[in-house]
Design an enzyme around this catalytic site. Structure first.
Site, short mmCIF file in Angstrom:
data_model
loop_
_atom_site.label_atom_id
_atom_site.label_comp_id
_atom_site.label_asym_id
_atom_site.label_seq_id
_atom_site.Cartn_x
_atom_site.Cartn_y
_atom_site.Cartn_z
N SER A 84 0.84 -0.86 -0.50
CA SER A 84 0.33 0.22 -0.07
C SER A 84 1.04 1.42 0.57
CB SER A 84 -0.90 0.11 0.99
OG SER A 84 -2.27 -1.06 1.07
N GLN A 85 0.05 2.35 -0.34
CA GLN A 85 0.43 3.43 -0.52
C GLN A 85 1.01 3.82 1.00
OE1 GLN A 85 -1.70 7.04 -1.56
NE2 GLN A 85 -0.44 8.21 -1.36
#
Length: 222
Positions: free
Chosen positions: A69-70
Site C-alpha cells: 500500500s501507499q
C-alpha cells in the site's frame, strides 16, 4: 545538474525523512504512527524491481497480483485505528507484511491472515529478519477473521470488502474499532466503524481509496 546529482546521492535515510514530511503534510500526525513508519525499512518489503521506489508515496506491485500500500494510506489507516499499547489487533491481508510491521510497533499483539501462502511465507521471513515477536500469522480466508482469538480491540482490513463486513465486526470488542475499504468498484470508501458498546457502530467515511478485492477462500497457486 548539481541538483540532479544530489538527488541521485540521497541516502535511504534522507528519502525516508522526506516521506515522513510528506505524510505529515497530508494529515498523518500521530507521533507513534510516524515513529513506526520511520522504524520500518520499506525497501525490505519491496520487490527488487521496485526497490529504488521504496520511499515513494505510492503503491507498488508485489507477488500474486497484489500491492504494497501507499505509505500515506498505511499511515492514515494506522492512525484511524487509534491503537493503544495493550491492543490486540487483527489484520486481514498480510500481503508483503509492511502494514503488519507498522501495526506490530503500535500494538501488544497482531494477528494477521493471508490467503496467498507464498506471500505469507515471504512475510514471515521478513518478520524474522526484523526480530518481531508479537506477530501471529495464519494462512486462511480473511473474510472469516480469526474467531478463535476474538474479540479484538482493533481490526484492519487491507482489501476491499464488497459490503459491510459483518463477520469481522462481530469479532470486535464492544468499543472496538474496525477500518476497512468498502465497495465493489475500482474506487472504494475507506470507513471506520467504532463500537458504541451496545452492539451498534458509529460509521465514518475517511476518504476514497483503491484496494484489491477481499476474496473468499484461499488462493490456488502453481
Amino acid at each position: 545538474m548539481a541538483q540532479d546529482m544530489a538527488e541521485e546521492e540521497d541516502t535511504p535515510e534522507e528519502r525516508l525523512a522526506r516521506l515522513v514530511l510528506s505524510l505529515r503534510s497530508q494529515g498523518v500526525s500521530d507521533p507513534a504512527v510516524l515513529k513506526a513508519i520511520e522504524a520500518t525499512p520499506r525497501d525490505l518489503f519491496t520487490p527488487d524491481l521496485f526497490k529504488e521506489r521504496a520511499w515513494e508515496d505510492s503503491a507498488l506491485p508485489i507477488a500474486c497480483g497484489q500491492t504494497i500500500s501507499q505509505p500515506f494510506i498505511v499511515g492514515l489507516m494506522s492512525q484511524a485505528l487509534k491503537i493503544e499499547p495493550r491492543s490486540r489487533v487483527l489484520e486481514i491481508g498480510t500481503g508483503s507484511g509492511y502494514q503488519t510491521t507498522i501495526l506490530s510497533r503500535l500494538a501488544r499483539l497482531v494477528y494477521t491472515v493471508e490467503r496467498y501462502r507464498t506471500l505469507l511465507s515471504e512475510a514471515e521471513l521478513r518478520f524474522k529478519t526484523l526480530g518481531l515477536t508479537n506477530v501471529v500469522t495464519r494462512f486462511g480466508d480473511g473474510g472469516e477473521g480469526w474467531p478463535e482469538q476474538a474479540p479484538f480491540d482493533r481490526i484492519m482490513v487491507t482489501a476491499a470488502a464488497p459490503e459491510e463486513p459483518k463477520t469481522l465486526l462481530a469479532q470486535l470488542k464492544p468499543h472496538g474499532i474496525l477500518v476497512a475499504p468498502i465497495g465493489r468498484g475500482p474506487v472504494q470508501s475507506l470507513r471506520r466503524y467504532v463500537g458504541d458498546g451496545q452492539g451498534g457502530f458509529v460509521v465514518e467515511t475517511l476518504t476514497d481509496v483503491r484496494f484489491v478485492p477481499l476474496l473468499e477462500g484461499v488462493a490456488r497457486e502453481p
